[in-house]
Design a protein around this motif. Structure first.
Motif, PDB file in Angstrom:
ATOM      1  N   GLU A 179       0.852  -1.232  -0.068  1.00  0.00           N
ATOM      2  CA  GLU A 179       0.064   0.040   0.033  1.00  0.00           C
ATOM      3  C   GLU A 179       0.959   1.217   0.085  1.00  0.00           C
ATOM      4  N   THR A 181       1.616   5.306  -0.597  1.00  0.00           N
ATOM      5  CA  THR A 181       1.126   6.572  -1.009  1.00  0.00           C
ATOM      6  C   THR A 181       1.989   7.770  -1.016  1.00  0.00           C
ATOM      7  N   TYR A 192      -0.551  -3.355   5.949  1.00  0.00           N
ATOM      8  CA  TYR A 192      -1.435  -3.389   6.836  1.00  0.00           C
ATOM      9  C   TYR A 192      -1.664  -4.860   7.672  1.00  0.00           C
ATOM     10  N   LYS A 226      -5.569   4.507   8.050  1.00  0.00           N
ATOM     11  CA  LYS A 226      -6.606   4.058   6.959  1.00  0.00           C
ATOM     12  C   LYS A 226      -7.539   5.307   7.039  1.00  0.00           C
ATOM     13  N   PRO A 236      -8.920   5.945  -2.357  1.00  0.00           N
ATOM     14  CA  PRO A 236      -7.479   5.877  -2.010  1.00  0.00           C
ATOM     15  C   PRO A 236      -6.723   4.702  -2.335  1.00  0.00           C
ATOM     16  N   ASP A 237      -7.435   3.632  -3.204  1.00  0.00           N
ATOM     17  CA  ASP A 237      -6.595   2.493  -3.582  1.00  0.00           C
ATOM     18  C   ASP A 237      -6.614   2.471  -4.963  1.00  0.00           C
ATOM     19  N   SER A 238      -6.709   3.712  -5.700  1.00  0.00           N
ATOM     20  CA  SER A 238      -6.365   3.753  -7.139  1.00  0.00           C
ATOM     21  C   SER A 238      -5.130   3.259  -7.953  1.00  0.00           C
ATOM     22  N   ASN A 240      -3.034   1.110  -6.443  1.00  0.00           N
ATOM     23  CA  ASN A 240      -2.852  -0.291  -5.658  1.00  0.00           C
ATOM     24  C   ASN A 240      -3.969  -1.559  -6.255  1.00  0.00           C
ATOM     25  N   LYS A 241      -4.985  -1.100  -7.031  1.00  0.00           N
ATOM     26  CA  LYS A 241      -5.948  -2.109  -7.311  1.00  0.00           C
ATOM     27  C   LYS A 241      -6.789  -1.536  -8.589  1.00  0.00           C
TER      28      LYS A 241
END
Length: 446
Positions: A179, A181, A192, A226, A236-238, A240-241
């Motif tokens: 993860e 950022t 996490y 988080k 937030p996860d754009s 990473n997935k």
């Protein structure tokens, strides 16, 4: 300055933190004392190395552990180090850790930590005499590792070395700390599941890693991380997935626009749209780095590229148009003049079945016709061509409808690479748009 207890920003004259009610601990250690070599480099090159507050309380605390010692503590540290050396002579300080990876210290006992050659200055804390490297223990386990100093003699962490580019560091960390950022300091990489975080502090001019910190997290830390990250991003996860349409449709169309552009903002894209520019300048993690005419789409990873396409597709559906002018560099009246691509015919081969794409401008718009040498204009050859949307000085998208989007990215004025979001339904079109490179016919060499 910041409260050492809760991380809230406080004023110098305050004695009590209004956020947590605790007495404010003063920090008298000047940043430049961390490393004399970095001080000389900064003075010589007039470069600013940001080592500021990190997400929430977590890394504020970790940085406080490393730098938040007062002058008396520094003197005590040096005295204790000298005392250990002179009286006990149990720890012979090592000066060169370049062949060691300090990630290997995680899970080690304190007895094993003692053997690496860093003096113990007080309970649960090991610090080199130049204050460049710090290891803190808690209940017999490594809580924090901070690495600074000379990149030639400093240790690595999970393969990341001081002096390495942020991009390379992210690739190194991705397998164990997936993860990631961006931050004003550089980069956060988080696991996490294992409750672990790595922070890369980067030079603002070169984007090279100048310091590293590892921090073992608690359940409370993970929850706060988080929450803090979720507040900062629409998606937030754009990075990473792959996002789903359901996730995208949960927000309104304005947030979709911001969510699509925050993918570019993560990479330091400098926006020309004043609303987007102002929005992202208020985000703690955003740092302007690359102008629109210098930005290349290949800076985006595979998740980001697909998510940009999907968000744009849903945006257009909600707006009831396939030619939205919202979002990153989509104002054609401004962009067409700075667009670097030449007009004319582009080819990807010389045989009859090779691709041929015509590009031309009309006023503030750009148009395309797509086919083969033998059969030109299969798409856009009738009815005035397919209108493209200029995303930036190098990139154009063509939304053909029903989820089919062609993306053309110019490497230079006379060549581009074309990809598509889904199969087109025409085998010949699929073959000539499958990550194919085209060169303007004026510059084509057989």
């Amino acid at each position: 300055m910041f409260c050492r207890n809760c991380g809230a920003e406080v004023k110098d004259e305050w004695k009590i933190c209004p956020n947590c009610g605790k007495e404010i601990v003063r920090n008298n250690v000047k940043h430049e004392q961390v490393n004399q070599q970095e001080k000389k480099n900064n003075k010589k090159n007039k470069k600013k190395i940001i080592v500021g507050a990190i997400i929430g309380v977590i890394v504020v605390v970790s940085v406080g552990v490393t730098y938040g010692v007062n002058t008396n503590k520094q003197k005590n540290t040096q005295q204790k180090t000298t005392s250990v050396s002179k009286k006990k002579k149990k720890t012979k300080e090592i000066k060169d850790f370049s062949n060691q990876d300090f990630e290997d210290l995680i899970g080690k006992s304190e007895d094993e930590i003692k053997k690496i050659g860093i003096p113990k200055v007080e309970k649960d804390e090991y610090v080199t005499s130049d204050l460049a490297i710090n290891i803190s223990m808690k209940k017999g386990k490594v809580k924090l590792i901070h690495i600074g100093g000379d990149e030639k003699t400093s240790p690595s962490f999970h393969g990341v070395k001081l002096g390495m580019s942020k991009e390379e560091a992210e690739k190194k960390l991705k397998d164990a700390y997936p993860e990631t950022t961006p931050s004003a300091e550089g980069l956060y990489a988080i696991n996490y599941e294992k409750k672990e975080q790595v922070v890369c502090f980067c030079n603002v001019d070169t984007d090279k890693v100048v310091q590293l910190s590892y921090l073992a997290l608690t359940e409370k830390d993970v929850k706060k991380l988080k929450e803090d990250i979720a507040k900062e991003f629409v998606f937030p996860d754009s990075a990473n997935k792959y996002l789903s349409e359901d996730e995208i449709r949960k927000v309104d169309v304005d947030e979709m626009n911001i969510g699509r552009n925050e993918i570019y903002a993560r990479h330091g894209y400098i926006f020309t749209d004043e609303n987007l520019k102002q929005y992202f300048e208020n985000k703690y993690w955003y740092r302007e780095r690359v102008s629109a005419d210098q930005f290349k789409e290949d800076e985006l990873n595979s998740f980001e590229k697909k998510n940009v396409e999907l968000i744009k597709k849903v945006e257009d559906e909600v707006n009831g148009t396939s030619d939205s002018t919202d979002g990153q560099e989509t104002n054609n009246s401004d962009s067409v003049n700075s667009f670097i691509g030449m007009e004319g015919a582009y080819q990807c081969g010389s045989d009859a079945e090779s691709g041929l794409i015509d590009v031309w401008k009309e006023g503030d718009s750009i148009y395309f016709a797509m086919g083969t040498q033998e059969n030109p204009g299969i798409l856009g050859g009738v009815g005035g061509g397919m209108k493209g949307t200029i995303k930036d000085s190098r990139t154009v998208t063509i939304d053909y409808g029903e989820g089919l989007i062609f993306t053309l990215i110019w490497d230079d004025a006379e060549s581009f690479t074309i990809t598509r979001s889904i199969p087109s339904g025409w085998n010949v079109i699929d073959e000539i748009t499958d990550n194919a490179t085209y060169v303007n016919e004026k510059y084509w060499v057989s």
